[in-house]
Enzyme design. Sequence first.
Site, PDB file in Angstrom:
ATOM      1  N   CYS A  81       0.761  -1.212   0.012  1.00  0.00           N
ATOM      2  CA  CYS A  81       0.133  -0.102  -0.017  1.00  0.00           C
ATOM      3  C   CYS A  81       0.940   1.313   0.030  1.00  0.00           C
ATOM      4  O   CYS A  81       1.361   1.643  -1.163  1.00  0.00           O
ATOM      5  CB  CYS A  81      -0.999  -0.032   1.215  1.00  0.00           C
ATOM      6  SG  CYS A  81      -2.508   1.071   0.745  1.00  0.00           S
ATOM      7  N   HIS A 162      -3.783  -5.165   0.274  1.00  0.00           N
ATOM      8  CA  HIS A 162      -3.240  -5.862   1.574  1.00  0.00           C
ATOM      9  C   HIS A 162      -3.411  -7.365   1.448  1.00  0.00           C
ATOM     10  O   HIS A 162      -4.581  -7.854   1.769  1.00  0.00           O
ATOM     11  CB  HIS A 162      -4.318  -5.176   2.776  1.00  0.00           C
ATOM     12  CG  HIS A 162      -3.823  -4.069   3.132  1.00  0.00           C
ATOM     13  ND1 HIS A 162      -3.149  -3.660   4.312  1.00  0.00           N
ATOM     14  CD2 HIS A 162      -3.908  -2.539   2.453  1.00  0.00           C
ATOM     15  CE1 HIS A 162      -3.135  -2.195   4.529  1.00  0.00           C
ATOM     16  NE2 HIS A 162      -3.451  -1.659   3.190  1.00  0.00           N
ATOM     17  N   GLU A 164      -2.457  -9.310   3.674  1.00  0.00           N
ATOM     18  CA  GLU A 164      -2.431  -9.900   5.044  1.00  0.00           C
ATOM     19  C   GLU A 164      -3.947  -9.753   5.491  1.00  0.00           C
ATOM     20  O   GLU A 164      -4.479 -10.350   6.453  1.00  0.00           O
ATOM     21  CB  GLU A 164      -1.651  -9.371   5.867  1.00  0.00           C
ATOM     22  CG  GLU A 164      -1.991  -7.907   6.366  1.00  0.00           C
ATOM     23  CD  GLU A 164      -2.159  -6.597   5.473  1.00  0.00           C
ATOM     24  OE1 GLU A 164      -2.837  -5.780   5.900  1.00  0.00           O
ATOM     25  OE2 GLU A 164      -1.579  -6.817   4.343  1.00  0.00           O
TER      26      GLU A 164
END
Length: 184
Positions: A81, A162, A164
């Site tokens: 990001c 993202h 994760e």
Amino acid sequence: MKIQRALLIDHDDSFTQNIRSWLSEKFDVTIINHTEISEFKKISEFDLIVMSPGPRSPQDYPHSLKFLSELNHSQYVLGICLGMQMMTVACGGTVQTYTPPYHGKTSTLESADQKINGQTVARYHSIICQLPENQFELIATSDQLPMWILHTEKNWMGMQFHPESFLTVSPEIYLNAVLQWISK
């Protein structure tokens, strides 16, 4: 097998611990704050440096931008990001505001790589990258925006999404891709 070591540079973001958890499946993770990066002398001990997400824009993190501009090109760096946005700026590209903000929403990746084409990923950003010409290879896009990039000369990989996040389907795809990339 050698234990891989990752240095996670925290840009004061709530996602940092989530990224640590995601990475810790394959890496021994050390976290430092972005303000400590100029004094940190053990960079070469790490197999991977991860530039975390964070609030605001790349220009608000002069320590990290300076670090990227001075870093040895052979060092593997993953930008997530804000981290990808920093890579873009460090290479002469620009970032701009994306309206409306895309926080906590999912998108579908578009890629020539059939393993990732059509994958659902989480996005949390209000800034998009305008990549400098001929410096990055596009791995994936979404809504015609760069979502996953590789630098053509440096060992830099950026993900605007993202990997994760609990909203990202199959986060192991991206972790395995990073591990394969640094192992080549």
